[in-house]
Write a protein that holds these residues in place. Structure first.
Motif, PDB file in Angstrom:
ATOM      1  N   GLN A 117      75.157  -6.589 -78.814  1.00 39.11           N
ATOM      2  CA  GLN A 117      76.456  -5.980 -78.537  1.00 39.11           C
ATOM      3  C   GLN A 117      77.221  -6.781 -77.484  1.00 39.11           C
ATOM      4  N   SER A 176      78.634  -9.915 -79.094  1.00 38.94           N
ATOM      5  CA  SER A 176      79.786  -9.635 -79.959  1.00 38.94           C
ATOM      6  C   SER A 176      81.010  -9.274 -79.118  1.00 38.94           C
ATOM      7  N   THR A 177      80.807  -8.558 -78.012  1.00 39.19           N
ATOM      8  CA  THR A 177      81.922  -8.215 -77.127  1.00 39.19           C
ATOM      9  C   THR A 177      82.502  -9.466 -76.487  1.00 39.19           C
ATOM     10  N   ALA A 186      82.455 -12.447 -77.748  1.00 40.37           N
ATOM     11  CA  ALA A 186      83.190 -13.164 -78.796  1.00 40.37           C
ATOM     12  C   ALA A 186      84.555 -12.514 -79.025  1.00 40.37           C
ATOM     13  N   GLU A 187      84.609 -11.178 -79.018  1.00 41.16           N
ATOM     14  CA  GLU A 187      85.887 -10.486 -79.196  1.00 41.16           C
ATOM     15  C   GLU A 187      86.831 -10.785 -78.032  1.00 41.16           C
ATOM     16  N   VAL A 188      86.301 -10.811 -76.822  1.00 42.85           N
ATOM     17  CA  VAL A 188      87.125 -11.106 -75.648  1.00 42.85           C
ATOM     18  C   VAL A 188      87.706 -12.513 -75.751  1.00 42.85           C
ATOM     19  N   LYS A 189      86.905 -13.471 -76.192  1.00 44.67           N
ATOM     20  CA  LYS A 189      87.400 -14.843 -76.340  1.00 44.67           C
ATOM     21  C   LYS A 189      88.512 -14.910 -77.379  1.00 44.67           C
ATOM     22  N   GLU A 190      88.318 -14.188 -78.490  1.00 49.01           N
ATOM     23  CA  GLU A 190      89.355 -14.171 -79.526  1.00 49.01           C
ATOM     24  C   GLU A 190      90.633 -13.530 -78.981  1.00 49.01           C
ATOM     25  N   ASP A 191      90.487 -12.432 -78.239  1.00 46.75           N
ATOM     26  CA  ASP A 191      91.659 -11.758 -77.672  1.00 46.75           C
ATOM     27  C   ASP A 191      92.361 -12.637 -76.642  1.00 46.75           C
TER      28      ASP A 191
END
Length: 142
Positions: free
Chosen positions: A71, A74-75, A77-82
């Protein structure tokens, strides 16, 4: 006397001694395994159960830790995308801010100077006063 490989101290062989083979009497010990007592079986069973429970607890903790790590990754990775999306949107915002002045000039608007005063008259609306009266009348009628 016979001369054998340079050694005179060898006893001459007179006759081959014929010896009778003696039979050796042997006994074989047979041991029988007896069954384990009930208390010892119960002790083994309890020990086995304790080992299984401890192993299960350890495995569940490791599974939980693995899930938390997954988790977290994945969080991240989401932060980097954001963050990438935010950077793109900031660039777009700057580009649009730079276009506002150009679009205004193209539409015929003129920049206000410091000496120009813009007067905007205030208008009062009577709807807010009647709305307050109607809500107070509704409260008093209850």
């Amino acid at each position: 006397m016979a001369y054998t490989r340079g050694n005179l101290a060898v006893k001459p062989k007179t006759q081959e001694r014929v010896t009778q083979q003696r039979y050796k009497e042997t006994t074989k010990v047979v041991t029988r395994r007896t069954g384990l007592p009930a208390r010892e079986k119960f002790l083994y069973l309890l020990t086995l159960m304790a080992v299984i429970v401890v192993g299960g607890l350890l495995m569940s903790r490791y599974a939980h830790i693995y899930d938390l790590n997954k988790q977290a990754q994945s969080t991240i990775a989401e932060v980097k995308e954001d963050q990438k999306a935010i950077a793109d949107l900031q660039v777009e915002k700057e580009r649009l801010n730079n276009q506002v002045v150009e679009n205004a000039k193209a539409l015929g608007y003129v920049e206000a100077s410091d000496k120009d005063v813009i007067f905007v008259p205030r208008t009062t609306t009577t709807n807010t006063s009647t709305g307050a009266e109607s809500s107070s009348n509704a409260a008093s009628s209850k």
